[in-house]
Scaffold this motif. Sequence first.
Motif, PDB file in Angstrom:
ATOM      1  N   UNK A 137       0.827  -1.207   0.000  1.00 49.72           N
ATOM      2  CA  UNK A 137       0.000   0.000   0.000  1.00 49.72           C
ATOM      3  C   UNK A 137       0.861   1.258   0.000  1.00 49.72           C
ATOM      4  N   UNK A 138       1.977   1.235   0.734  1.00 46.12           N
ATOM      5  CA  UNK A 138       2.892   2.376   0.735  1.00 46.12           C
ATOM      6  C   UNK A 138       3.482   2.551  -0.661  1.00 46.12           C
ATOM      7  N   UNK A 139       3.900   1.462  -1.280  1.00 46.43           N
ATOM      8  CA  UNK A 139       4.467   1.533  -2.627  1.00 46.43           C
ATOM      9  C   UNK A 139       3.439   2.074  -3.620  1.00 46.43           C
ATOM     10  N   UNK A 140       2.192   1.643  -3.510  1.00 49.35           N
ATOM     11  CA  UNK A 140       1.139   2.134  -4.402  1.00 49.35           C
ATOM     12  C   UNK A 140       0.891   3.621  -4.182  1.00 49.35           C
ATOM     13  N   UNK A 141       0.953   4.088  -2.938  1.00 47.31           N
ATOM     14  CA  UNK A 141       0.762   5.515  -2.646  1.00 47.31           C
ATOM     15  C   UNK A 141       1.908   6.345  -3.200  1.00 47.31           C
ATOM     16  N   UNK A 142       3.128   5.836  -3.089  1.00 46.76           N
ATOM     17  CA  UNK A 142       4.289   6.543  -3.640  1.00 46.76           C
ATOM     18  C   UNK A 142       4.151   6.635  -5.153  1.00 46.76           C
ATOM     19  N   UNK A 143       3.759   5.551  -5.787  1.00 50.13           N
ATOM     20  CA  UNK A 143       3.571   5.553  -7.241  1.00 50.13           C
ATOM     21  C   UNK A 143       2.461   6.521  -7.643  1.00 50.13           C
ATOM     22  N   UNK A 144       1.384   6.550  -6.882  1.00 49.95           N
ATOM     23  CA  UNK A 144       0.283   7.473  -7.155  1.00 49.95           C
ATOM     24  C   UNK A 144       0.772   8.923  -7.103  1.00 49.95           C
ATOM     25  N   UNK A 145       1.562   9.244  -6.067  1.00 53.58           N
ATOM     26  CA  UNK A 145       2.084  10.605  -5.916  1.00 53.58           C
ATOM     27  C   UNK A 145       3.034  10.990  -7.053  1.00 53.58           C
ATOM     28  N   UNK A 146       3.759  10.021  -7.580  1.00 52.53           N
ATOM     29  CA  UNK A 146       4.686  10.296  -8.692  1.00 52.53           C
ATOM     30  C   UNK A 146       3.949  10.718  -9.953  1.00 52.53           C
ATOM     31  N   UNK A 147       2.698  10.322 -10.077  1.00 57.35           N
ATOM     32  CA  UNK A 147       1.933  10.584 -11.287  1.00 57.35           C
ATOM     33  C   UNK A 147       1.372  12.005 -11.362  1.00 57.35           C
ATOM     34  N   UNK A 148       1.647  12.816 -10.383  1.00 58.17           N
ATOM     35  CA  UNK A 148       1.143  14.191 -10.390  1.00 58.17           C
ATOM     36  C   UNK A 148       1.672  14.966 -11.547  1.00 58.17           C
TER      37      UNK A 148
END
Length: 84
Positions: A73-84
């Motif tokens: 879940x942390x990895x998915x959140x980091x990836x989500x934030x990178x997509x900004x």
Amino acid sequence: MAERICVAAAATVSPAALAVLRDLGFSISHVDAHLLQATKSGCRLLAEDPILLLGLAKLVEQRGAGWRPTDAEVAAAVEFDRRR
């Protein structure tokens, strides 16, 4: 056609968030000028506004004491934030 709902995090939502927290059985109080707390049956939530408190209440409702994120879940959140 179903009614569409759009809610934005704004001061006008805070009274509804406080009401829902109270409906869920939480007692709400000020810790200081910038921090609120909601307490219920050994659960203490702290946040800067009622909307955030309600989000924490939902998190605890869904996950209980195991609310912390998994590594995935942390990895998915980091990836989500990178997509900004």
